[in-house]
Design an enzyme around this catalytic site. Sequence first.
Site, mmCIF file in Angstrom:
data_model
loop_
_atom_site.group_PDB
_atom_site.id
_atom_site.type_symbol
_atom_site.label_atom_id
_atom_site.label_comp_id
_atom_site.label_asym_id
_atom_site.label_seq_id
_atom_site.Cartn_x
_atom_site.Cartn_y
_atom_site.Cartn_z
ATOM 1 N N SER A 156 0.791 -1.231 0.000
ATOM 2 C CA SER A 156 0.000 0.000 0.000
ATOM 3 C C SER A 156 0.823 1.279 0.000
ATOM 4 O O SER A 156 0.232 2.370 0.006
ATOM 5 C CB SER A 156 -0.965 0.001 1.188
ATOM 6 N N LYS A 184 -0.181 3.706 -2.687
ATOM 7 C CA LYS A 184 -1.207 4.747 -2.536
ATOM 8 C C LYS A 184 -0.596 6.139 -2.467
ATOM 9 O O LYS A 184 -1.252 7.130 -2.822
ATOM 10 C CB LYS A 184 -2.046 4.469 -1.288
ATOM 11 N N SER A 229 -6.004 2.933 4.777
ATOM 12 C CA SER A 229 -5.420 2.245 3.622
ATOM 13 C C SER A 229 -6.502 1.524 2.829
ATOM 14 O O SER A 229 -6.476 0.313 2.649
ATOM 15 C CB SER A 229 -4.334 1.263 4.067
#
Length: 583
Positions: free
Chosen positions: A132, A135, A416
């Site tokens: 993640s 992101k 997240s």
Amino acid sequence: MPLKKLSAARLLATLLLVSALVLNATTFDARAQEAQRDRRVNPLPATPATPSAVATPSPQATPASPQPTPQPTLAAAALPAPRTVEVLRSRISEVLGQPALAHALVGIKVVSLDTGRVLFEENAGKLLVPASNMKLYTVAAALARLGPDFRFNTSVYAPEAPDKKGKLRGHLIVYGRGDPTFATRFNGGDYFKAIDDLAARIAAAGVREVDGDIVGDESYFTGAPRGSSWEWDDLQWYYGADVSALTVNDNALDLSVKPGAKVGDPCIVAAGPDIARIVTTNARQLAGAPSIVSPLAAGNVPLTILNNTTTTTRATKRELVVDRPPGQNTLVVSGSLPVDDPGYTAGVSVPRPAFAFVTMLRSALAKRGVTVKGRTSVVDAELRKSAPLDMTKLVEIAKRESPPLSEIAAHTMKPSQNLYTELILRTLGKQFPSTDPALSTAQAGTSVVRAFLNEAGVTNSHLALVDGSGLARQNLITAEATVQLLVYMNQHRYAGVWRDAQPVAGVDGTLRSRMRGTIAAGNLRAKTGTLSNVSGLSGYVTSAAGERLAFSMLVNHYPDDQPPRQSYMDIIAVLLAAFEGKS
């Protein structure tokens, strides 16, 4: 704002906590771990992989204990705070030299935002799976390109306005543009609040009866309803939910399984919101019910849940399996729970989320006295090729506007949230369309991210940007590129919004239970990332001397049955926060 000078007592406490983090790595807070991907709720004996970016873990029976792993030790962690760059580098190297990391690949870079100097780097140019941390790239591009005040719009169209009696001739078309905020986290935990708001707007426009169908139009986005190269066994869980221009409640249901009242009873299966059909069955009935296990068709409920479970005696082992075969709209819950089990909860994805959206909207309209005579149906981009939507021939009956992107960014980064990032990526592709008509909306969005990185001075020609959220293992980034991005965004005109969107150590998001009680708590802001055998932590921290630092740490090829990967990264993060020297 410079930090106040630390007291000797607090500094000592911080260093002792660093030592404790190392010595107790194997008992690190379970809430820092992320949801399992295994369909078997109570895995045997191997520890399940940990996918995606965020989860609220469900109650689990304790699996068979693996062979004990020697706990790492780091005597240097209890020494006085590092006061020179040389000592800081030595301490970080000691952490990276732990036996448990010997077979892993770690990329790390730390730079000063004040001087631009490098405090530490190792394998900073190596391509690694980011999880993640991906992101960071997508949301940074969105803030820069769309701006923090950007809002998503959902429109309701019809061929004409309702007549004086409120009758609307033709279909009521709900046209989505990727708004993620029809969700509980934006609406105080209420499944229906945003849907009710849209229904109220339709009723306020004078609609009392719809002569045709209610149509969920998700054609705004083209391409597959999931990220490229996502693994099939992620798709049934909320973190692998389908991406749709009409998204509702994170395109997932909250599944609950509790033991029955007595031994031999089926377990009690429930799901929220209440849009699923739950059928209690058994193995023989399941074998004879092929009509239930079928692809989603107009008129069906969004999801059928087959309850093929039983309640067993006290202290027996939990044996629960949750499975939705790819392409099906049936979720099978099978196995058993002991009668004294506290119960199991999980987020399960809903196929064709646009259908769930208009199903909920139809129900909300009915509560307001608005009837729909026709069917509930869905139209995607493929169907629109043969029947294009001509907006000039339609009347906008109602619309709903989302909160600003600044708020959505925080609700994306802190927990997240994979789906929101994918919606943001596709929105970039729509707002800044590619000249190549062969590209899907997601691919066009990736091109926008790359163009932004070029402008930001981030070396990215060798990076592999496959999706927006980091769920795809084909993504490859470097600690070097990530730090370049962090440095650029620190100077950006939206730097404040960007920093406020990051999880804060010991306070919120995916860092809420990490680094508590240390000098990093309330100070460090960073994006986490976790997949099986992968972990990452990239962001900002202010040292004890008041120097602002940017860092990126990526760990790959680290077995899940070893002491938690996050422990080592947290130790380094706290050392950076405790650093008393200057670069």
